[in-house]
Design a protein around this motif. Sequence first.
Motif, PDB file in Angstrom:
ATOM      1  N   ALA A 140       0.830  -1.218   0.000  1.00 31.46           N
ATOM      2  CA  ALA A 140       0.000   0.000   0.000  1.00 31.46           C
ATOM      3  C   ALA A 140       0.863   1.266   0.000  1.00 31.46           C
ATOM      4  O   ALA A 140       0.500   2.266  -0.625  1.00 31.46           O
ATOM      5  CB  ALA A 140      -0.919  -0.003   1.212  1.00 31.46           C
ATOM      6  N   THR A 141       2.027   1.236   0.664  1.00 34.52           N
ATOM      7  CA  THR A 141       2.857   2.448   0.712  1.00 34.52           C
ATOM      8  C   THR A 141       3.517   2.727  -0.638  1.00 34.52           C
ATOM      9  O   THR A 141       4.005   3.822  -0.879  1.00 34.52           O
ATOM     10  CB  THR A 141       4.011   2.323   1.742  1.00 34.52           C
ATOM     11  N   GLY A 142       3.575   1.730  -1.507  1.00 39.64           N
ATOM     12  CA  GLY A 142       4.152   1.947  -2.825  1.00 39.64           C
ATOM     13  C   GLY A 142       5.632   1.613  -2.902  1.00 39.64           C
ATOM     14  O   GLY A 142       6.222   1.638  -3.980  1.00 39.64           O
ATOM     15  N   VAL A 143       6.293   1.271  -1.761  1.00 38.97           N
ATOM     16  CA  VAL A 143       7.749   1.017  -1.810  1.00 38.97           C
ATOM     17  C   VAL A 143       8.112  -0.156  -2.709  1.00 38.97           C
ATOM     18  O   VAL A 143       9.187  -0.177  -3.309  1.00 38.97           O
ATOM     19  CB  VAL A 143       8.361   0.742  -0.408  1.00 38.97           C
ATOM     20  N   LEU A 144       7.222  -1.125  -2.802  1.00 39.85           N
ATOM     21  CA  LEU A 144       7.547  -2.318  -3.613  1.00 39.85           C
ATOM     22  C   LEU A 144       7.305  -2.076  -5.098  1.00 39.85           C
ATOM     23  O   LEU A 144       7.729  -2.854  -5.939  1.00 39.85           O
ATOM     24  CB  LEU A 144       6.684  -3.509  -3.184  1.00 39.85           C
ATOM     25  N   GLY A 145       6.614  -0.990  -5.411  1.00 36.84           N
ATOM     26  CA  GLY A 145       6.183  -0.784  -6.806  1.00 36.84           C
ATOM     27  C   GLY A 145       5.001  -1.694  -7.097  1.00 36.84           C
ATOM     28  O   GLY A 145       4.408  -2.286  -6.192  1.00 36.84           O
ATOM     29  N   ARG A 146       4.708  -1.848  -8.364  1.00 38.19           N
ATOM     30  CA  ARG A 146       3.559  -2.668  -8.740  1.00 38.19           C
ATOM     31  C   ARG A 146       3.807  -4.135  -8.385  1.00 38.19           C
ATOM     32  O   ARG A 146       4.899  -4.666  -8.603  1.00 38.19           O
ATOM     33  CB  ARG A 146       3.360  -2.540 -10.252  1.00 38.19           C
ATOM     34  N   ALA A 147       2.805  -4.780  -7.795  1.00 37.78           N
ATOM     35  CA  ALA A 147       2.958  -6.212  -7.457  1.00 37.78           C
ATOM     36  C   ALA A 147       2.966  -7.036  -8.727  1.00 37.78           C
ATOM     37  O   ALA A 147       2.123  -6.857  -9.610  1.00 37.78           O
ATOM     38  CB  ALA A 147       1.805  -6.648  -6.563  1.00 37.78           C
TER      39      ALA A 147
END
Length: 334
Positions: A140-147
């Motif tokens: 949700a925070t966006g750190v991983l980028g798109r799953a």
Amino acid sequence: MTAKIAIIGAGLMGADHARIVAEELPGAALQVVCDMNLEQARAIADTFGAADIDADPEAVIARSDVDAVIVASPDFTHAPLSKSCIAFGKKVLCEKPLSQSSSECLSVMEAEQVAGAQFVQLGFMRRYDQSYIEMKDALATGVLGRALMMHNFHRNVETPAAGFTGAMAITNSAPHEFDVIRHVLGTEFTTVSAWQPRRSDALVAPVVMVLDTSDGQLVNIEVNNNAAYGYDVRAELVGENGSIATNNVAYTRSDLALRNSTRYDTDWRDRYAEAYRRQNSDFLKFVETGEFPEIGSSSWDGYCAAVAAESGAKALSENTKVAIEMIAKPEFYA
Ligand code: ISE
């Protein structure tokens, strides 16, 4: 006000729920333990101080001294007993699966919609496990980028019963993955394929599934009900910028004879003890306020898991990729 709770089913999970209600849920009281086997009901009731025992689940649901119900009886009773709870206006925490038949899940949803409120919370406790909570937050925070992908392992020491089949691995064990993956990714499954390697003995071999999601992610799930070495559930979510994996809980590590080692739990009750406690305390809030828990699993989620399980079992038996087709999500569950 104390919520008086009845537990239906005094087996492994019923006993665990009785313990949680009696020892870990301030604001709740263990009122009735119900089981066809009255001796078993008595043993659990005495251990955890329940006020009464009974053998008839329908009568227990109807009792005026029962405010809410936890259903932990055999799978085929889950949907009918949940519907009785709805009919009597009582909130129910129903162990998974809601039903192995998606159409029976629809009938539970129908009953809730006719009643005009949600009554059923499902025991998909992994949503409350800290490792999955952190995984969902990281996405949700966006750190991983798109799953992009989610890899999942679900290993039991041994099958719960003789005669356990590959299809049962999909309909009985994998629903945990179906639910928690949908919850973490926030997408729906669209197709499933399933395979089994060959074992050298008569035990049921692992099942490996690959699923597509509506957002173009790939998910793989291994369910190995005869892993022998320990209860081991793992997941890794891979995004475009990095990945996050769940850890097993181990409070100590031993260093001995030129090796270091940690222990495995024997089954899910220890591994997910805190998740069960959080889940049941959220259920108590649901009973007290009538507001469905934010991360709780609903009968809609039970339906989605059942459709995935039916499709997975079909994919395994027909050795083909099967479309996972669900009805549109009713506004009621939005
Ligand atoms: C089993 O079927 C369950 O119901 C448990 O909740 C789960 O954690 C276990 O791994 C399954 O095999």
